[in-house]
Each structure stands twice: as structure tokens, then as C-alpha cells.
Design a protein around this motif. Structure first.
Motif, PDB file in Angstrom:
ATOM      1  N   LYS A   1       0.840  -1.207   0.000  1.00  0.00           N
ATOM      2  CA  LYS A   1       0.000   0.000   0.000  1.00  0.00           C
ATOM      3  C   LYS A   1       0.873   1.255   0.000  1.00  0.00           C
ATOM      4  N   ALA A   2       1.991   1.193   0.721  1.00  0.00           N
ATOM      5  CA  ALA A   2       2.887   2.347   0.827  1.00  0.00           C
ATOM      6  C   ALA A   2       3.977   2.356  -0.237  1.00  0.00           C
ATOM      7  N   TYR A   3       4.018   1.336  -1.084  1.00  0.00           N
ATOM      8  CA  TYR A   3       5.076   1.228  -2.094  1.00  0.00           C
ATOM      9  C   TYR A   3       4.927   2.343  -3.130  1.00  0.00           C
ATOM     10  N   ARG A   4       6.028   2.980  -3.477  1.00  0.00           N
ATOM     11  CA  ARG A   4       5.964   4.157  -4.354  1.00  0.00           C
ATOM     12  C   ARG A   4       5.892   3.805  -5.837  1.00  0.00           C
ATOM     13  N   GLY A   5       6.280   2.597  -6.186  1.00  0.00           N
ATOM     14  CA  GLY A   5       6.297   2.223  -7.598  1.00  0.00           C
ATOM     15  C   GLY A   5       4.971   1.663  -8.070  1.00  0.00           C
ATOM     16  N   GLY A   6       4.959   1.196  -9.326  1.00  0.00           N
ATOM     17  CA  GLY A   6       3.779   0.583  -9.903  1.00  0.00           C
ATOM     18  C   GLY A   6       3.691  -0.885  -9.536  1.00  0.00           C
ATOM     19  N   LEU A   7       2.478  -1.423  -9.540  1.00  0.00           N
ATOM     20  CA  LEU A   7       2.247  -2.826  -9.220  1.00  0.00           C
ATOM     21  C   LEU A   7       1.454  -3.485 -10.343  1.00  0.00           C
ATOM     22  N   ILE A   8       1.886  -4.681 -10.735  1.00  0.00           N
ATOM     23  CA  ILE A   8       1.116  -5.525 -11.652  1.00  0.00           C
ATOM     24  C   ILE A   8       0.966  -6.863 -10.936  1.00  0.00           C
ATOM     25  N   LEU A   9      -0.271  -7.209 -10.575  1.00  0.00           N
ATOM     26  CA  LEU A   9      -0.520  -8.346  -9.705  1.00  0.00           C
ATOM     27  C   LEU A   9      -1.387  -9.394 -10.377  1.00  0.00           C
ATOM     28  N   VAL A  10      -1.023 -10.651 -10.175  1.00  0.00           N
ATOM     29  CA  VAL A  10      -1.900 -11.783 -10.481  1.00  0.00           C
ATOM     30  C   VAL A  10      -2.175 -12.469  -9.152  1.00  0.00           C
ATOM     31  N   SER A  11      -3.443 -12.571  -8.778  1.00  0.00           N
ATOM     32  CA  SER A  11      -3.791 -13.209  -7.518  1.00  0.00           C
ATOM     33  C   SER A  11      -5.243 -13.648  -7.545  1.00  0.00           C
ATOM     34  N   HIS A  12      -5.527 -14.777  -6.887  1.00  0.00           N
ATOM     35  CA  HIS A  12      -6.903 -15.227  -6.717  1.00  0.00           C
ATOM     36  C   HIS A  12      -7.482 -14.730  -5.397  1.00  0.00           C
ATOM     37  N   ASP A  13      -6.674 -13.979  -4.629  1.00  0.00           N
ATOM     38  CA  ASP A  13      -7.136 -13.412  -3.363  1.00  0.00           C
ATOM     39  C   ASP A  13      -7.804 -12.073  -3.656  1.00  0.00           C
ATOM     40  N   SER A  14      -9.130 -12.080  -3.735  1.00  0.00           N
ATOM     41  CA  SER A  14      -9.854 -10.878  -4.149  1.00  0.00           C
ATOM     42  C   SER A  14      -9.705  -9.744  -3.144  1.00  0.00           C
ATOM     43  N   ARG A  15      -9.583 -10.062  -1.848  1.00  0.00           N
ATOM     44  CA  ARG A  15      -9.411  -8.989  -0.868  1.00  0.00           C
ATOM     45  C   ARG A  15      -8.051  -8.327  -1.028  1.00  0.00           C
ATOM     46  N   PHE A  16      -7.044  -9.104  -1.299  1.00  0.00           N
ATOM     47  CA  PHE A  16      -5.700  -8.583  -1.560  1.00  0.00           C
ATOM     48  C   PHE A  16      -5.745  -7.589  -2.722  1.00  0.00           C
ATOM     49  N   LEU A  17      -6.422  -7.979  -3.799  1.00  0.00           N
ATOM     50  CA  LEU A  17      -6.543  -7.093  -4.960  1.00  0.00           C
ATOM     51  C   LEU A  17      -7.395  -5.871  -4.642  1.00  0.00           C
TER      52      LEU A  17
END
Length: 652
Positions: free
Chosen positions: A210-226
């Protein structure tokens, strides 16, 4: 920015992408979603350059940095944990080494050239630039950052000196996550990072990102995480990329509306196709209608067919009826479990009663899978007792359950054998729920992938009548649709279950009791997983406050001791150097006095009148030779003392 244009990729006869285009802005947070096999992981590998696209191009600044975490296959060996993660800071270590070298060079230049010299100014300039570079890369906080990230990911302080090859596959992936976070690239690409984490380290990673300054590209089946991390969802399906603004929940709502519109357009197009096809068939051989028939044939050939996404989440599945148990289903009393010298449980006691739906939580290595096997009756233990209640029928899904399937049977035969009454329609529906469609039902188990075998094992379990279900990480190989089917089935289930999982969104509506494993025992929390996590969070905050207060007191004492030690070292250094410097000063005074007399003699030699007195010339030559000899000896003494002073100064 990362820009993909007209990307196509094919493996054999399977086409994953067809002229796919995608743009990801600076600092943007994007989730890649889609059914298993749609190409999400492949697209990530193309972005970071691990795979080449068949066609198309990728544009990004040459200064853009990316960090990629694959789903698995990472292995570290040959270094301790601390040395492995410190590899990230190789450039900083070189800067620190240069800084130490510059300090020594400045000390030498000060004595050799003195203040204000060009040589000293150049060295001081480089020193400033090196310090700036270290500060820019937060080089003075490296140890603290390493400690913070390793601790957050669940590593104990003592793990720092363990060799990396001692860690299991899941912990190997955590090491790679730690290195990526420490490197801090402009874009982090994480492929199913939550698969390797327990629920506590998952929460920590989520807060860190959440505090990371860069961009994120995520693959996850954890919908709350996304939900908590992304601001855009890109769905990969049917070879295309479709963007939805908002988090994962927003994506699902938007997709539902889009699917309704898509289905309406599809049905309308099917009516047109059907009507046109009937006209063509009816008048195909009538000369008077030939022109109209040809016109409609061309129209159908040119028509861009609407493709729809097949979504099975609306399919429901009910567990078969099982015998009704008594109030007490299972009891463990004083269970002792060890693996060699390692004690996993020390007199563990617990009861599972009717109506309880339990989550087994705890850090990796705390014994969750071991306890699940003990409850299921498939794991021996060294002490205590396990008692099952009246009419209790247990069904158990293990992480390695896929390996127990008969490789010679087909997918369909595997489920037919598990069905007591034999309900072919129910079996076909269940196969569809778990992504086995059409001819997939006739594939032999031996040719299935690991994920396919896991899905089949869960499907088989759902067909077995039982009133106490034990699941160990059931969602690791399920896509969102299959996971939703399993979740809804468990909500409708009238019996009891125990689930080991780190998937908070999956557990949230299912659980009414948490068993948290730690330090060889178990703590029981009545309530939901979310309520438990809030309780745990408050406990950790209290522990952190206590730890910070203790650390502050300890830090003050350490700082005081450090200053005392530094003062003692300075005093000892001064005492050691004082006689050397006194001797050096005396030698320099003698050298100055003798050099002055030598210069006077040489000036006398330059006067022509001197040579009128032979005795004077002779005595001056003798004195000059003596002075030169004395000076040579003094210079040797000065050089030796300077070397001693430099050695003591640089090693102190």
C-alpha cells in the motif's frame, strides 16, 4: 510507462493473445485477472523480457526498472539468508568501500599536501558525492530495512545465518519477495505472491505494498488482496485485454453489467445468423434468389462474431447427505507430536463440536498441516489421545491429494467411482464447475497438470458423503470461478469443516471459530477470521509499543555506552600517538635547523671571496657532509614514525 502494442503469442496450436494492446502508467496499480490458462503469467514474462512475443512491440523508457516474482521455481543456495538478500545492495557496498578508502586517502593528503591543496579538495569533493549517492539510496538504513522486511515476511532473527538451501520451497519464494522489495524497482510484477504466505505475513505484505511508491502488476486469486491494492483491473480472456477502472469488487460489478449487454448482443446476433442461415438454405438452389443468397452468404462471412465469456459461478452444487453426528465430533487430549528433536505440539487439547466451522491459522511451520492430518486420522503422534464422536464421517483434502489419484482412470471415471448413487448429470455439472469441459472428461489422470489434478481431487471429495470436512489449502489451484463454487457449496453444507488457508476472502463468510497455532500449542478464538485478525492486530500493536519503549531505553543505554567507548578509544589513541608525534615534531625541528645551516653553507660556497681562505673552505665541506649525513638519518627516522602513525590511525 509500459506500453504493449499488438502483442500475439502462440504455443503450438494454442493462441493466447491476438494483437493484444495494453498501457500501464507510472505508479499505476493493475490486477491481471482471467481464467486459468488465459495467459496472465505469460504476459508478465513478456513484459519483463523473459519471453518474446511472436508479434507486436513493447515500449518503455530505458531507465524503467522491473522486478518479477514467478509463481514458483525459485531456488537459492550457497549463501546465508542475510548474505543472499544483501546481494541486492552490491552497488551500495562498493560505495561504502570507496567511502572508507577516501577517508584514508584524505588523511594522507592532509599530512602530505596540507589544507587547501588541490589534491585534498578533489578528494573531499569525491567524498561528498559518494556520501550523497549513499544517502540517495538510503544506504545508511540497509540493515534496518533488511531486518524489517525479513521479519515482516515471517523470518526469525536466527534465520539470518541459516544457509538458503535449508529453506523449503515456500520460504525460498519469500526470500525472493524480500529481495524484490529491497531492490524497489519502478514496477513490481507479482504472480500469485499470496500462495507462499501465511495470513500474518500476507497482511504485512499488503500493508507494505500500500505504501510502495512504484507501480504494481498483480496476479492473484485473493480478491481482498486485490481490492486493497489495485486501481485498475485488466481481464485477459479470449486473447484480448479488457480494462475496468476501480478495484476488484468494482470490476466484478462492471463485468456483470457488461456480460448482460454482451449476452443480449450475442443472442440478437444469433437470431440474425439463424434467420439468415434459414434463408440461405431455403433459396440456395433457386436461380431467382441467387443474388440475394450470395449477398447473405457474404454478409455472414464478413460478420464479426461476438464471443462470450463462459462463467460458471451461477452453477450451484450441494454435498451429498451424510449421517447426522452427535454433539461432539472429535476431541484431542494432550496430543504430543514430534519430528525427531523438533516438538510440534506439546500436550495439545481441543474439541470440535457440532456447528463449528473452523479455520486453522498460524505462521508457516507452526504445524497447521500436521494438525489437519491428526484431526483427519492420517498422522500418527507420540502421546495423548484422539477420539471421534458418534456417526462422524471424515473427508480429508491434503495439499498432495492429487498424487493419490489413480493415473490410469479418466477424469469422469474418477468421479463416477466416488459417487455413491451415480448421478451423471451431477458429475457433469461438477466437472464444469472445476473447469473440465467437453472431452476433458475423458482425459486420463496421468496427463493432467498439477493444478488440474488438485481441482479433480477437490471435486472427488465433494461427492463423498461426510459430516466433517478437512481442507488443507484448497484454493491454491482454483481460479475465481471454481473458488466461488467451493465457497458457496460450503455455505450450503449442513455439516462441519476445518480449513487451513491464508485466503481471507474465501474464509470470511465460512468461519465461526479460529484455532491459532503458535509455540507448540493452540489458542482458540470464537468468531470470524476478520474478528480474529482485528484481535491479533491489537495484540501486535501492544507488543510493538512495548518493544519500541524497551528498544528506546536500550537504545539510549547503547548510545551512552557507545559514546563512552568512543571517548575511551580516543583517549587510548591519543596516548599511543602522543609520544610518536612528540618525537616526530622534534625530528622535524632538527631537520629544519640542519636544513637552514646547510642552506647557509651552500650560500657561502656561492660567494667567490670564500675561496681565498683554504682552511675555511675545507671546514665548510666537512660540516656540509656531516649535515647531509645527519639529515639522511633524520629523514629515515621521520618516515618510519609517519608510517607508524598512519598504521595506528587507519586501523583504529
Amino acid at each position: 510507462m509500459i506500453s504493449l502494442k499488438d502483442i500475439s503469442k502462440q504455443f503450438g496450436e494454442q493462441s493466447l493473445f491476438r494483437e493484444l494492446s495494453l498501457h500501464i502508467g507510472d505508479g499505476e496499480r493493475v490486477a491481471l485477472v482471467g481464467p486459468n490458462g488465459a495467459g496472465k503469467s505469460t504476459l508478465m514474462k513478456i513484459i519483463v523480457g523473459d519471453l518474446e512475443a511472436d508479434t507486436g512491440s513493447i515500449a518503455q523508457s530505458r531507465f524503467t526498472t522491473t522486478g518479477y516474482l514467478p509463481q514458483d521455481g525459485v531456488y537459492h543456495a550457497g549463501r546465508t539468508l542475510l548474505d543472499e538478500v544483501a546481494l541486492v545492495f552490491d552497488d551500495l557496498q562498493q560505495l561504502h568501500a570507496r567511502l572508507a578508502e577516501l577517508s584514508r586517502e584524505i588523511a594522507r593528503a592532509t599530512d602530505e599536501y596540507g589544507a587547501g591543496s588541490a589534491e585534498l579538495d578533489a578528494l573531499l569533493g569525491e567524498l561528498g558525492r559518494t556520501q550523497d549517492a549513499i544517502e540517495h539510496q538510503q544506504g545508511y538504513t540497509v540493515e534496518a530495512r533488511i531486518s524489517q522486511i525479513l521479519s515482516g515476511l515471517g523470518f526469525a532473527e536466527k534465520d539470518g545465518q541459516r544457509m538458503t538451501e535449508e529453506f523449503s520451497g515456500g520460504w525460498q519464494m519469500r526470500i525472493e519477495i524480500a529481495k524484490l522489495l529491497l531492490r524497489g524497482p519502478q514496477y513490481l510484477l507479482l504472480d500469485e505472491p499470496t500462495n507462499h504466505l501465511d495470513i500474518e505475513s500476507l497482511e504485512w505484505l499488503e500493508n507494505y505494498l500500500k505504501a510502495y511508491r512504484g507501480g504494481l502488476i498483480l496476479v492473484s486469486h485473493d480478491s481482498r488482496f486485490l481490492d486493497n491494492l489495485v486501481s485498475r483491473v485488466v481481464e485477459i480472456a479470449l486473447g484480448r485485454a479488457t480494462s475496468y477502472t476501480g478495484n476488484f469488487s468494482s470490476y466484478r460489478a462492471q463485468k456483470a453489467v457488461r456480460q448482460e449487454q454482451q449476452m443480449a448482443a450475442f443472442e440478437q446476433q444469433q437470431k440474425v445468423i439463424e434467420k439468415t442461415s434459414r434463408f440461405i438454405e431455403r433459396f440456395r438452389y433457386k436461380n431467382t434468389k441467387a443474388k440475394q443468397v450470395q449477398s447473405r452468404v457474404k454478409m455472414l462471412e464478413k460478420m464479426e462474431r461476438i464471443e462470450i465469456d463462459r462463467d460458471h459461478r451461477t452453477i450451484a452444487f450441494d454435498f451429498p447427505e451424510a449421517p447426522r453426528p452427535g454433539k461432539m465430533l472429535l476431541e484431542l487430549a494432550g496430543v504430543i507430536k514430534t519430528y525427531g528433536p523438533t516438538k510440534v505440539f506439546d500436550e495439545l487439547s481441543l474439541q470440535i463440536t457440532k456447528g463449528e466451522r473452523i479455520a486453522l491459522l498460524g505462521v508457516n511451520g507452526s504445524g497447521k498441516s500436521t494438525l489437519a492430518r491428526i484431526i483427519a486420522g492420517s498422522e500418527p503422534f507420540q502421546g495423548g489421545a484422539r477420539t471421534t464422536g458418534h456417526n462422524v464421517v471424515i473427508s480429508y483434502y491434503a495439499q498432495n491429494m492429487a498424487e493419490t489419484l489413480d493415473p490410469h482412470k479418466t477424469v469422469l471415471q474418477t468421479l463416477q467411482d466416488a459417487t455413491a448413487a451415480g448421478a451423471p448429470n451431477q458429475i457433469r455439472s461438477l466437472l464444469g464447475c472445476f473447469l473440465f469441459s467437453g472431452d476433458d472428461a475423458f482425459k486420463p489422470v496421468s496427463v493432467l497438470s498439477g493444478g488440474e489434478k488438485s481441482r479433480l481431487a477437490i471435486a472427488k471429495m465433494l461427492l463423498t458423503p461426510a459430516n466433517l470436512l478437512i481442507f488443507d489449502e484448497p484454493t491454491n489451484h482454483l481460479d475465481a470461478q471454481s473458488k466461488a463454487i467451493l465457497q458457496q457449496s460450503l455455505l450450503n453444507f449442513s455439516g462441519n469443516y476445518v480449513i487451513v488457508s491464508h485466503d481471507r476472502d474465501f474464509l470470511a463468510p465460512l468461519i465461526n471459530r479460529v484455532i491459532y497455532l503458535q509455540a507448540g500449542g493452540a489458542i482458540l478464538y470464537p468468531g470470524t477470521v476478520d474478528e480474529f485478525m482485528e484481535t491479533l492486530k491489537r495484540e501486535h500493536e501492544t507488543e510493538d509499543q512495548t518493544r519500541e519503549a524497551t528498544k528506546s531505553i536500550a537504545s539510549h543505554a547503547l548510545e551512552k555506552e557507545r559514546k563512552r567507548q568512543e571517548a575511551r578509544i580516543r583517549q587510548e589513541l591519543y596516548a599511543t600517538l602522543k609520544p610518536l608525534r612528540t618525537t616526530r615534531d622534534r625530528i622535524e625541528a632538527d631537520i629544519s635547523r640542519l636544513e637552514k645551516r646547510k642552506t647557509e653553507i651552500e650560500r657561502t660556497f656561492a660567494d667567490q671571496n670564500t675561496y681565498a681562505d683554504d682552511k675555511l673552505v675545507q671546514s665548510l665541506h666537512i660540516e656540509h657532509d656531516q649535515l647531509q649525513s645527519q639529515l639522511d638519518d633524520l629523514y629515515d627516522q621521520w618516515t618510519a614514525i609517519e608510517a607508524d602513525i598512519e598504521t595506528i590511525t587507519t586501523t583504529s
